[in-house]
Design an enzyme around this catalytic site. Structure first.
Site, mmCIF file in Angstrom:
data_model
loop_
_atom_site.group_PDB
_atom_site.id
_atom_site.type_symbol
_atom_site.label_atom_id
_atom_site.label_comp_id
_atom_site.label_asym_id
_atom_site.label_seq_id
_atom_site.Cartn_x
_atom_site.Cartn_y
_atom_site.Cartn_z
ATOM 1 N N HIS A 191 -0.174 -9.197 5.610
ATOM 2 C CA HIS A 191 0.019 -10.427 4.842
ATOM 3 C C HIS A 191 0.463 -11.580 5.726
ATOM 4 O O HIS A 191 0.236 -12.738 5.410
ATOM 5 C CB HIS A 191 0.944 -10.176 3.656
ATOM 6 N N ARG A 298 -1.862 -14.844 -5.412
ATOM 7 C CA ARG A 298 -0.907 -13.769 -5.093
ATOM 8 C C ARG A 298 0.494 -14.234 -5.493
ATOM 9 O O ARG A 298 1.110 -15.014 -4.769
ATOM 10 C CB ARG A 298 -0.877 -13.498 -3.593
ATOM 11 N N ARG A 334 -2.871 -12.816 -10.156
ATOM 12 C CA ARG A 334 -2.600 -11.390 -9.978
ATOM 13 C C ARG A 334 -1.123 -11.137 -10.240
ATOM 14 O O ARG A 334 -0.257 -11.838 -9.713
ATOM 15 C CB ARG A 334 -2.947 -10.937 -8.571
ATOM 16 N N GLU A 433 -8.938 -1.366 -5.525
ATOM 17 C CA GLU A 433 -8.493 -1.304 -4.132
ATOM 18 C C GLU A 433 -7.986 0.081 -3.759
ATOM 19 O O GLU A 433 -7.496 0.298 -2.661
ATOM 20 C CB GLU A 433 -7.447 -2.386 -3.850
ATOM 21 N N ASN A 456 -8.831 -5.243 1.445
ATOM 22 C CA ASN A 456 -7.763 -5.041 2.434
ATOM 23 C C ASN A 456 -7.123 -3.676 2.230
ATOM 24 O O ASN A 456 -6.883 -2.936 3.176
ATOM 25 C CB ASN A 456 -6.687 -6.122 2.293
ATOM 26 N N ASP A 457 -6.837 -3.374 0.977
ATOM 27 C CA ASP A 457 -6.257 -2.060 0.694
ATOM 28 C C ASP A 457 -7.317 -0.978 0.589
ATOM 29 O O ASP A 457 -7.111 0.134 1.057
ATOM 30 C CB ASP A 457 -5.423 -2.118 -0.593
ATOM 31 N N ARG A 467 -3.036 -0.911 7.447
ATOM 32 C CA ARG A 467 -3.572 -2.249 7.719
ATOM 33 C C ARG A 467 -2.682 -3.110 8.594
ATOM 34 O O ARG A 467 -3.115 -4.162 9.065
ATOM 35 C CB ARG A 467 -3.884 -2.972 6.393
ATOM 36 N N CYS A 504 -11.810 -10.105 -3.456
ATOM 37 C CA CYS A 504 -10.803 -11.054 -2.990
ATOM 38 C C CYS A 504 -10.114 -10.571 -1.715
ATOM 39 O O CYS A 504 -9.190 -11.205 -1.235
ATOM 40 C CB CYS A 504 -9.783 -11.336 -4.094
HETATM 41 C C1 PEP Z 1 -6.553 -6.565 -1.063
HETATM 42 O O1 PEP Z 1 -5.905 -5.530 -0.979
HETATM 43 O O2 PEP Z 1 -7.707 -6.693 -0.606
HETATM 44 C C2 PEP Z 1 -5.978 -7.755 -1.703
HETATM 45 C C3 PEP Z 1 -6.709 -8.816 -1.938
HETATM 46 O O3 PEP Z 1 -4.650 -7.751 -2.006
HETATM 47 P P1 PEP Z 1 -3.491 -7.858 -0.918
HETATM 48 O O4 PEP Z 1 -4.112 -8.284 0.384
HETATM 49 O O5 PEP Z 1 -2.510 -8.857 -1.419
HETATM 50 O O6 PEP Z 1 -2.950 -6.471 -0.871
HETATM 51 MG MG MG Z 2 -4.129 -5.244 -2.132
#
Ligand code: PEP
Ligand code: MG
Length: 576
Positions: A191, A298, A334, A433, A456-457, A467, A504
Site C-alpha cells: 500500500h 479505499r 469499499r 481477491e 493485488n491480493d 505482496r 481495481c
Molecule cells: C487488491 O487487492 O487488488 C485491491 C484492490 O485491494 P487492496 O490493494 O487495497 O488490498
Molecule cells: Mg485487496
C-alpha cells in the site's frame, strides 16, 4: 556514482538530495481541526504525556534494578521535560489559536526548543537536547498511534530514504516536500507503493542496500519507472536523465489529448475507465485525468493517522463530498479493509492477528458489526447525493457475502425507521481477491450486484507470494498463466450471470496488460488517476477483435515472463 536496483513502485523521474529517515522518526500530518475538536485534542495531548510518563517511570524502575540507581537517574531529566509547564502551555495555547492537531503543534514546539538549546554554548544544555528528542518522540508516538512515523516539518524538498515506510507514513507525505522515496524493503503492490502512485511521487522500493549505501545529502536520481536509484550521478548521467524526464513529459502530452474522450475501441466497444482513490481530496486529480467514475475508494485510510475512530457523520461528509463531486459518475466505496499491511492503532489488535491471511477485512467487520454498520449507514445516507455503490473486501465464500448483506439490510432498516432517505437500489458488490471466491464466482453472482477483481491480493494468494516482501517479488507475476485463467474464469462467470465485472488491482492500470484484459471481456478498469490517459490511449488504438486474439494467444503461453514479453512488444507497436 553508484547505481542501485530495486522494484519500480511508482513511475516518474525525480532528482534531489537524500533525507534519511531513521526508524524512530515520525511524519506528522498537518491536520486542521474544528473549534469543537480542540478539547479532544488537548485531552489526547495530556493523555500522551501521562502515557509517556508511565513508560519512563517503568523504564527507570527496570534500569534501576538491572543496572543501578545512578543509571536510572538519567531519566529524571526526561521526566522534567514532561513536566515543563512552559512547553505544555505553549502547545495548548497554539493549538487553540491555530486549530491544528496536537501532534503537529507539539512537534513544532519541540523543534523550536531543540533549535534554541542547540545554539547555546553550554555542555549541560546540549546534552538535554537528546533528552528532549527522546521524550518528544515518545509523546509523538502516543499521539500519532503506534504505527505512524514521521519526518517532522521538512524545510526543503527531499528524496526520502528509509528502511521501510508504512502506508500511514506515505499518507502523510506531500509532493511539495517529497520528490521521491526509496526504501530497503517492500513490494510493488504494497500500500505504500500504491499510495505513492496516487500522490504522484516516484518511488523505488525493495532496494535492500538503500539505507546503507546512501548518505544524507547525497544527490539522488530516482527512476520510479525502471526501479533504479543513482547516487551522486556524474554530469553526463544527470543530463541523460533530465532529457528522459522531458521525453516522458512529451509522451504524457500525447496521452493527455485523449484523456477526456471515452475508452472505446476502433470497432466501438466501450469500457469504463475509473480511478482508485484513498482520500476525498484526490477527486480533482480523478477529474483532471479524465476518470469517468471511481472504481475503488479505499476507506481504511480514513481511519489512519488519528487516535479515535471516525464518527458516522465524518464518514457521511466524506462520502457525500465524493458522491456529489463525481455525480453522475459512479463511485464504488469499499468498506473497511483493515489488516495485511494496513494497521490501525485505534483498535489495539496485535499485529500478528491481522497478517494477510488473518483476522482482517470483511472478517474483522463481520466480527465488529458496530464498526461495520456505522460505515454502511454513512454510505447509505450519502447515496442520495450521487451515484454510490459499495463493495466488500476479501469475500471468500457465499456465507460471508450473505452475512455482510444482512448487516447492510439491518442498516437500511434502521434508516427507514428513522425516516432517513437513501438509495433503495444501491448496488452491493464483492471484491474477488481470494482464490476461493475466484473459483466460485457463479455462486457468488447469485447474491452480488457486481464484481471487482482485486488482483493485488488475488495474485499474492494464488501464487503464494507476499505482496510486500521484496525477496519474493520476482515471483509476483500478474501475467502468470494461473492468474490469467482465474481472471478469465471470473469474467465468464459474471457475464453468464449477467453482472458486470471490473478490476481495481494495480494490474488494471498496467499498460502492458490492458489488451489482454480488454480481450478477456473486462467491463471496467479502475486505476491510479495518473495512468488513465495512457490506458484510454491504448484502448482507443485497437479493435476488440485484435484484443481478443491477443488474449487468446497470451492464454496459450506457458509462463508469466513469456506473456509479459509478448505484451511489451505489442504495447511498443501501439505507442510508437
Ligand atoms: C487488491 O487487492 O487488488 C485491491 C484492490 O485491494 P487492496 O490493494 O487495497 O488490498
Ligand atoms: Mg485487496
Amino acid at each position: 556514482m553508484i547505481e542501485l536496483k530495486g522494484i519500480a513502485a511508482a513511475p516518474g523521474i525525480s532528482i534531489g538530495p537524500a533525507h534519511k529517515m531513521g526508524k524512530e522518526e515520525y511524519i506528522v500530518p498537518k491536520k486542521e481541526i474544528l473549534e469543537e475538536e480542540i478539547p479532544l485534542q488537548i485531552q489526547l495531548f495530556e493523555e500522551a504525556l501521562i502515557k509517556t510518563r508511565k513508560e519512563i517511570i517503568e523504564l527507570q524502575r527496570r534500569i534501576g534494578s538491572e543496572m543501578g540507581q545512578e543509571e536510572a537517574q538519567i531519566f529524571d531529566a526526561h521526566l522534567l521535560v514532561l513536566e515543563d509547564r512552559m512547553l505544555i502551555e505553549e502547545v495548548i495555547a497554539r493549538l487553540k489559536k491555530e486549530k491544528i492537531c496536537a501532534a503537529y503543534i507539539f512537534s513544532g514546539v519541540l523543534k523550536k526548543y531543540i533549535d534554541v538549546f542547540s545554539k547555546i554554548e553550554d555542555e549541560y544544555l546540549k546534552e538535554r537536547i537528546a533528552d528532549i528528542n527522546d521524550v518528544g518522540k515518545r509523546v509523538l508516538r502516543h499521539l500519532l498511534g503506534a504505527e505512524a512515523r514521521g519526518i517532522g516539518s521538512l524545510t526543503e524538498r527531499v528524496v526520502l530514504v528509509a528502511h521501510d515506510l508504512s502506508p500511514s507514513d506515505t499518507a502523510a507525505m506531500h509532493k511539495e516536500n517529497v520528490f521521491a522515496f526509496v526504501t530497503d524493503i517492500g513490494g510493488k503492490t504494497s500500500h505504500t507503493a500504491i499510495m505513492a502512485k496516487s500522490l504522484e511521487i516516484p518511488a523505488v522500493v525493495g532496494v535492500e542496500e538503500a539505507t546503507s549505501k546512501i548518505k544524507a545529502g547525497d544527490l539522488l536520481i530516482v527512476d520510479g519507472s525502471m526501479g533504479v536509484v543513482i547516487v551522486n550521478p556524474d554530469e553526463e548521467t544527470l543530463v541523460t536523465y533530465h532529457q528522459e524526464s522531458e521525453r516522458l513529459k512529451g509522451v504524457a502530452e500525447k496521452f493527455l489529448l485523449v484523456k477526456d474522450l471515452d475508452a472505446v475501441t476502433l470497432d466501438h466497444k466501450r469500457v469504463e475507465i475509473f480511478a482508485n482513490i484513498e482520500f476525498p481530496d484526490e477527486v480533482p486529480s480523478v477529474k483532471l485525468h479524465g476518470g469517468q467514475g471511481i472504481g475503488l475508494y479505499r476507506t481504511e485510510f480514513f481511519y489512519m493517522n488519528r487516535k479515535d475512530l471516525p464518527t458516522e457523520e465524518e464518514h457521511f461528509q466524506a462520502y457525500k463530498f465524493v458522491a456529489e463531486e463525481m455525480n453522475p459518475h459512479p463511485v464504488v466505496i469499499r468498506t473497511l479493509d483493515l489488516g495485511g499491511d494496513k494497521f490501525l492503532s485505534q483498535f489495539e489488535i496485535p499485529r500478528d492477528m491481522q497478517p494477510f491471511l488473518g483476522w482482517r477485512a470483511i472478517r474483522f467487520c463481520l466480527a465488529r458489526p458496530d464498526i461495520f454498520k456505522l460505515q454502511l449507514r454513512a454510505i447509505l445516507r450519502a447515496s442520495v447525493h450521487g451515484n454510490l455503490k459499495l463493495m466488500y473486501p476479501m469475500i471468500s465464500g457465499l456465507e460471508e457475502l450473505r452475512q455482510a448483506n444482512t448487516i447492510l439490510e439491518e442498516a437500511k432498516e434502521e434508516l427507514r425507521r428513522s425516516q432517513v432517505t437513501f438509495d433503495e437500489n444501491i448496488q452491493a458488490g464483492a471484491m474477488i481477491e481470494v482464490p476461493s471466491a475466484a473459483m466460485t464466482t457463479d455462486i457468488l453472482a447469485q447474491e452480488a450486484d457486481f464484481f471487482s477483481i482485486g488482483t493485488n491480493d488475488l495474485i499474492q494468494y494464488s501464487l503464494a507470494v507476499d505482496r510486500v516482501n521484496e525477496k519474493v517479488a520476482y515471483l509476483y507475476e500478474p501475467a502468470h498463466p494461473a492468474v490469467l485463467r482465474l481472471i478469465k474464469n471470473i469474467i465468464e462467470a459474471a457475464h453468464s450471470a449477467n453482472i458486470k465485472v471490473g478490476m481495481c488491482g494495480e494490474m488494471a492500470g498496467e499498460p502492458s496488460f490492458a489488451l489482454i484484459l480488454l480481450g478477456l471481456g473486462l467491463d471496467e478498469f479502475s486505476m491510479p488517476p495518473q495512468v488513465i490517459p495512457e490506458l484510454k490511449y491504448i484502448i482507443r488504438a485497437v479493435t476488440l477483435k485484435q484484443a481478443q486474439e491477443f488474449a487468446l494467444t497470451a492464454l496459450r503461453l506457458s509462463t508469466g515472463k513469456e506473456v509479459e514479453e509478448f505484451s511489451q512488444v505489442k504495447l511498443r507497436e501501439i505507442l510508437k
